[in-house]
Design a protein around this motif. Structure first.
Motif, PDB file in Angstrom:
ATOM      1  N   ASP A   1       0.627  -1.570  -0.328  1.00 51.04           N
ATOM      2  CA  ASP A   1       0.360  -0.073   0.014  1.00 51.04           C
ATOM      3  C   ASP A   1       1.231   1.575  -0.291  1.00 51.04           C
TER       4      ASP A   1
ATOM      5  N   LYS B   1       2.092   6.586  -7.161  1.00 53.90           N
ATOM      6  CA  LYS B   1       0.474   6.929  -8.015  1.00 53.90           C
ATOM      7  C   LYS B   1       0.682   8.565  -9.034  1.00 53.90           C
TER       8      LYS B   1
ATOM      9  N   GLN C   1      -0.326   8.329 -12.826  1.00 55.22           N
ATOM     10  CA  GLN C   1      -1.355   9.025 -13.137  1.00 55.22           C
ATOM     11  C   GLN C   1      -1.365  10.027 -14.322  1.00 55.22           C
TER      12      GLN C   1
ATOM     13  N   GLU D   1       1.377  -7.946  -6.960  1.00 57.71           N
ATOM     14  CA  GLU D   1       0.100  -7.339  -5.966  1.00 57.71           C
ATOM     15  C   GLU D   1       0.219  -5.912  -6.760  1.00 57.71           C
TER      16      GLU D   1
ATOM     17  N   LYS E   1      -2.666  -5.087  -9.971  1.00 62.92           N
ATOM     18  CA  LYS E   1      -3.249  -4.993  -9.093  1.00 62.92           C
ATOM     19  C   LYS E   1      -4.144  -4.463  -8.308  1.00 62.92           C
ATOM     20  N   ARG E   2      -3.027  -3.845  -7.352  1.00 65.06           N
ATOM     21  CA  ARG E   2      -3.625  -2.836  -6.797  1.00 65.06           C
ATOM     22  C   ARG E   2      -3.566  -1.325  -7.242  1.00 65.06           C
ATOM     23  N   MET E   3      -2.868  -1.252  -8.322  1.00 64.61           N
ATOM     24  CA  MET E   3      -2.703   0.034  -9.544  1.00 64.61           C
ATOM     25  C   MET E   3      -3.783  -0.364 -10.566  1.00 64.61           C
ATOM     26  N   GLY E   4      -4.036  -1.949 -10.695  1.00 64.60           N
ATOM     27  CA  GLY E   4      -5.549  -1.213 -11.688  1.00 64.60           C
ATOM     28  C   GLY E   4      -4.960  -1.571 -12.812  1.00 64.60           C
ATOM     29  N   LEU E   5      -3.612  -2.590 -13.253  1.00 67.31           N
ATOM     30  CA  LEU E   5      -2.500  -1.849 -14.403  1.00 67.31           C
ATOM     31  C   LEU E   5      -3.480  -3.330 -15.138  1.00 67.31           C
ATOM     32  N   PRO E   6      -3.102  -2.728 -16.503  1.00 71.11           N
ATOM     33  CA  PRO E   6      -3.838  -4.152 -17.573  1.00 71.11           C
ATOM     34  C   PRO E   6      -2.399  -4.964 -17.452  1.00 71.11           C
ATOM     35  N   ASP E   7      -2.829  -6.204 -18.411  1.00 73.31           N
ATOM     36  CA  ASP E   7      -1.469  -6.552 -18.496  1.00 73.31           C
ATOM     37  C   ASP E   7      -1.307  -6.472 -19.767  1.00 73.31           C
TER      38      ASP E   7
ATOM     39  N   LYS F   1       0.903  -3.541 -19.633  1.00 75.22           N
ATOM     40  CA  LYS F   1       1.101  -1.999 -19.687  1.00 75.22           C
ATOM     41  C   LYS F   1       2.509  -2.547 -18.636  1.00 75.22           C
TER      42      LYS F   1
END
Length: 341
Positions: free
Chosen positions: A167, A174, A178, A235, A238-244, A246
Motif C-alpha cells: 500500500d 501513484k 497518473q 500485487e 493488481k492494486r494499481m489496476g494495471l492491465p496486462d 502495460k
C-alpha cells in the motif's frame, strides 16, 4: 518500555567518492561469501582482479549522484530512521549499514552499552536473498556471539507481499502512474541463478521450466528471490489496476560472466524502445532507498540507453525513501518481527 530498540540495516555506501574509499567499500562488499559465493582463495583472486579497474569506474558513478550531504542511500536511510522514530514507542531507533559505516557491530555494541535488552533487526530488503537478508542476520549473530552480548534479537521477515508495504508502494508511485505513459518497467536487482538454485529445497523446481516462479510452492517461495519479486510486481499491478501488457518485470546490476536471472533490464529497455514505447516509467521495488543502482544505473545510464534505442522519455519513479506512509508501515511490520532462534 524503553529497552526494546529497532535497528534498521541497509546495504551501505563508500565513505566518499574517492577511489580509495570506493575500493575499500567494494572490497568489503565483494569479499562477503554471501555476495560472491565462491571458496575464499577463488573469491580473493576474483575480487583482486575486479579491484584493478572497478573502483575508478564506480567512483565516477558515485560522484555523478553524490549529494552535498553525502551518499543518497545513507541520507535517505537516516531520514527514514528519523521518520520511524515517531512511530516506534519501545525504545531508540538506530541505523546501521552492512558495509561501511555505521557498522552493525558498532551499532549493536552502542545499544547494549546503553542498557538495551531486546533489539529488532530490520534488514531493509522487501525480498529475501542470501546476499542481502542472510548476510545482515549472520553478521548480527556473529557480533552477539563473539562479543557475548546479553541481548534478545527479533528479525523483520521479508515483506514483499505484506499489505502495509504494498500500500505504501502504491501510494508513493501513484502520482507518477497518473501521468500519461506507455509502459511501466519494474526493475529488480539481479542475482546469479546459482544463488537461487542452491536454495531450492527440492532441487527439482528452480529454473526447471519457464513458469517455475509463478508456480512456487510455499516452501520454495520463502527463499526464492525471483518468485518474491514477481509476487511483489503482480500485487502492485493488481492494486494499481494495471492491465496486462502495460507493465513488465526485469532484473538489473549484473556483475561478472555467470548466468543471472532474466530478463535483463538493459535488454528490456532496448526491446521496449524498439517496439514503439516512447515514454517508459521505471520503478525499482527491490530497493527502499534511492542509491547508485537507481539514480545512476537507471536514471542516467538507463535513460541514455532508452533514448539511443529510439525511446523519447524515461521517468525514474523514486523509491519509498522517507515517505511518511512507508515509515508507518515499516514500524508496523517491525512490531510483528518474530524472535530469532
Amino acid at each position: 518500555m524503553t529497552d526494546h530498540a529497532l535497528l534498521l540495516v541497509n546495504l551501505g555506501s563508500p565513505a566518499s567518492t574517492s577511489v580509495a574509499d570506493v575500493r575499500s567499500y567494494l572490497n568489503q562488499f565483494l569479499m562477503d561469501p554471501y555476495v560472491i559465493d565462491l571458496p575464499w582463495p577463488v573469491r580473493r583472486l576474483l575480487v583482486s582482479l575486479i579491484l584493478i579497474k572497478r573502483p575508478e569506474q564506480s567512483a565516477h558513478a558515485y560522484a555523478s549522484i553524490w549529494w552535498e550531504e553525502g551518499s543518497p542511500l545513507v541520507v535517505f536511510s537516516r531520514r527514514l530512521q528519523q521518520a520511524v522514530t515517531a512511530h516506534w514507542k519501545h525504545g531508540p531507533v538506530e541505523l546501521a549499514m552492512r558495509y561501511g559505516e555505521p557498522s552493525i557491530e558498532s551499532s549493536l555494541l552502542r545499544l547494549v552499552a546503553a542498557g538495551i535488552k531486546r533489539i529488532t533487526l530490520a534488514p531493509l530488503y522487501p525480498q529475501f536473498a542470501d546476499s542481502t537478508t542472510t548476510t545482515v542476520i549472520e553478521e548480527a549473530r556473529r557480533v552477539v556471539r563473539e562479543k557475548k552480548l546479553d541481548v534478545q534479537l527479533s528479525v523483520l521477515q521479508p515483506f514483499y507481499d505484506q499489505p502495509e508495504y504494498l500500500d505504501a508502494l502504491v501510494a508513493s508511485a501513484k502520482p507518477y502512474l497518473q501521468q500519461d505513459y506507455d509502459h511501466l518497467l519494474l526493475s529488480f536487482h539481479g542475482l546469479p541463478e546459482r544463488h537461487l538454485t542452491k536454495l531450492d529445497p527440492t532441487g527439482q523446481h528452480c529454473f526447471k521450466n519457464d513458469d517455475c516462479c509463478r508456480n512456487a510452492s510455499p516452501a520454495s517461495l520463502t527463499t526464492c528471490y525471483r518468485a518474491q519479486c514477481l509476487r511483489s510486481a503482480a500485487e502492485f499491478a493488481k492494486r494499481m489496476g494495471l492491465p496486462d501488457g502495460k507493465w513488465s518485470v526485469s532484473f538489473q546490476s549484473r556483475l561478472g560472466r555467470a548466468k543471472w536471472i532474466e530478463p535483463y533490464t538493459e535488454a528490456r529497455l532496448d526491446e521496449l524502445a524498439k517496439s514503439g514505447v516512447k515514454k517508459v516509467l521505471v520503478m525499482c521495488p527491490a530497493f527502499v532507498a534511492d542509491c547508485i543502482e537507481t539514480l545512476e544505473e537507471i536514471g542516467d545510464r538507463g535513460r541514455e540507453q532508452f533514448l539511443e534505442a529510439g525511446g523519447e522519455e524515461l521517468v525514474l519513479v523514486p523509491c519509498l525513501n522517507d515517505d511518511p506512509q512507508w515509515a508507518r508501515a515499516l514500524s508496523t511490520l517491525c512490531e510483528r518481527a518474530p524472535l530469532a532462534l
